[in-house]
Design an enzyme around this catalytic site. Structure first.
Site: not given
Ligand code: LLP
Length: 432
Positions: A291, A293, A360
């Site tokens: 998964e 992202g 702000c």
């Molecule tokens: N699968 C699940 C169940 C997740 O909770 C997440 C991300 C992903 C896949 C995708 O993870 P990735 O490949 O994107 O690392 N806002 C934070 C990142 C939060 C990630 C939350 N879960 C940042 O800007 O670093």
């Protein structure tokens, strides 16, 4: 005043490949960023189509010959054009809300390739997902199992389920984005996982189809994944011993990208290590799922902004830009280091700046202590901002969210126009 001596003629760190210097001007693919700013204004998120496709292909190609599914974690960037682009490559999607499901459907994604994650799925969301025919609900607790079962029974359906187990491995990343440790709200304790499967297998309204985990985000080593994979495969074998057979094993997302000096493994390296573990332990015939992202869209995106003015303070110099924490929240929320580069080199006197927005809040900073040779009116760009940039944007200070454009070679498409203040106020009403 603390002026730095070095002249920042060239950026110290190189931008990701989709964003490169040509004749002293930064481009996205074949388009100068300055042209995008002229046409669409600032702040604007700029995405490289080729970069997104290359990242997806990095996963897909390493999975060739293996039953597999890549489910793009669309929370990283849910823009319809991106979801559609990936759907056309055959990608599945990891969703965390009914809203994200609607986006998958609106963008032409296949619901049969959707997994639904998250600790608090509501009955309405579960119902919509069942009606759409998603691949799997990734269950995060016994309480949730019961809600899914109840909704499925009401609809006269069997809900396909997986249990998100907590392998309790340390992904060695920022505490805010660590998710696979015992102390997190996510997943089911490793020791309790078997019992949940037994409960699910005994239900007339649940169909056990897989197992999943997700140990964190911005992970820059393969080893934590291999450790997690072994823990998960131990469970798969324990389940088989109980007569519960799974069709897929989902290792979650989390692969890191280079923001500064990190050297994360490439998607292909991660996939090869996971495939090797599956095969070595006799599970090569099961569907391998991930998964990702950030690693799909992070390096493909940048936030283009213009310097409003330079402010030379007692102890610090500030470059006040027209992007702010509401556009790019990662620095304020995680003290994240984001690379910032001048779009055109050679303007202004070099100095050390904190790059801040007009919001702000003292927490409204985007970069600290950067040596930049810039003048008011110059364009700057935050690179590696395609993931968790626009998707975490807000309207704080009544700021409409940025425009988003996708570059394809020498063409630029607006994939989300800038939000107007009228739109921000449209859902509000005065008292009678
Ligand atoms: N699968 C699940 C169940 C997740 O909770 C997440 C991300 C992903 C896949 C995708 O993870 P990735 O490949 O994107 O690392 N806002 C934070 C990142 C939060 C990630 C939350 N879960 C940042 O800007 O670093």
């Amino acid at each position: 005043m603390t002026f730095a001596t070095a002249t920042a003629a060239l950026p110290a760190t190189l931008p990701p490949a989709a964003f490169a210097l040509r004749d002293g001007a930064l481009h996205c693919e074949d388009v100068p960023l300055s042209r995008i700013a002229e046409r669409f204004g600032t702040p604007t998120y700029v995405y490289s189509k080729a970069s997104i496709l290359a990242a997806y292909a990095g996963y897909a190609e390493a999975l060739a010959g293996q039953p597999a599914l890549v489910c793009y974690a669309m929370k990283a960037n849910p823009n319809l054009a991106i979801v559609n682009l990936l759907a056309r490559q055959g990608s599945g999607f990891d969703i965390v809300s009914g809203g994200e499901l609607q986006r998958v459907l609106a963008a032409g994604g296949d619901p049969a390739k959707v997994v639904f994650s998250g600790v608090g799925k509501t009955e309405a969301e579960i119902e919509a997902a069942l009606a759409a025919g998603i691949l799997c609900f990734n269950l995060e607790s016994i309480a949730e199992l019961e809600v899914v079962e109840r909704v499925a029974a009401r609809m006269g359906r069997r809900a396909p389920v997986s249990v998100r187990t907590n392998p309790d491995v340390d992904p060695k990343t920022h505490p805010y984005i660590t998710t696979g440790l015992k102390s997190n709200k996510f997943g089911v304790a490793y020791a309790d996982t078997l019992a949940l499967y037994q409960r699910a297998a005994a239900s007339a309204h649940l169909e056990v189809v897989g197992i999943d985990c997700h140990i964190g985000s911005q992970i820059t080593e393969v080893q934590p994944y291999v450790d997690a994979a072994d823990r998960v495969l131990d469970l798969v074998e324990a389940l088989e011993h109980e007569g519960i057979r799974l069709r897929h094993v989902d290792f979650g997302g989390g692969l890191g990208i280079a923001y500064r000096d990190e050297t994360p493994p490439a998607p292909g390296d991660l996939i090869r290590a996971l495939r090797e573990r599956m095969q070595a332990r006799g599970h090569g015939g099961k569907t391998l799922m991930v998964e990702p992202g950030r690693s799909i869209v992070g390096p493909a995106g940048a936030l283009l902004t213009r310097v409003i003015l330079l402010k030379h303070g007692e102890t610090r110099n500030f470059a006040v830009v027209d992007a702010a924490m509401n556009d790019l929240m990662r620095p304020a929320l995680y003290q994240a280091w984001m690379q910032v580069l001048p779009v055109q080199t050679g303007n202004g006197v070099a100095a050390r700046y904190d790059v801040v927005g007009p919001v702000c809040e003292s927490g409204d900073w985007l970069a600290r202590e950067r040596d930049l040779a810039i003048a008011a009116g110059d364009l700057l760009v935050f690179t590696a901002a395609g993931a968790y940039g626009m998707s975490m944007a807000s309207n704080y200070n009544t700021r409409g969210r940025a425009a988003e454009v996708m570059v394809d070679g020498s063409l630029v498409y607006e994939v989300r126009r800038r939000e107007t203040v009228e739109e921000l106020m449209a859902a509000e009403s005065l008292l009678p």
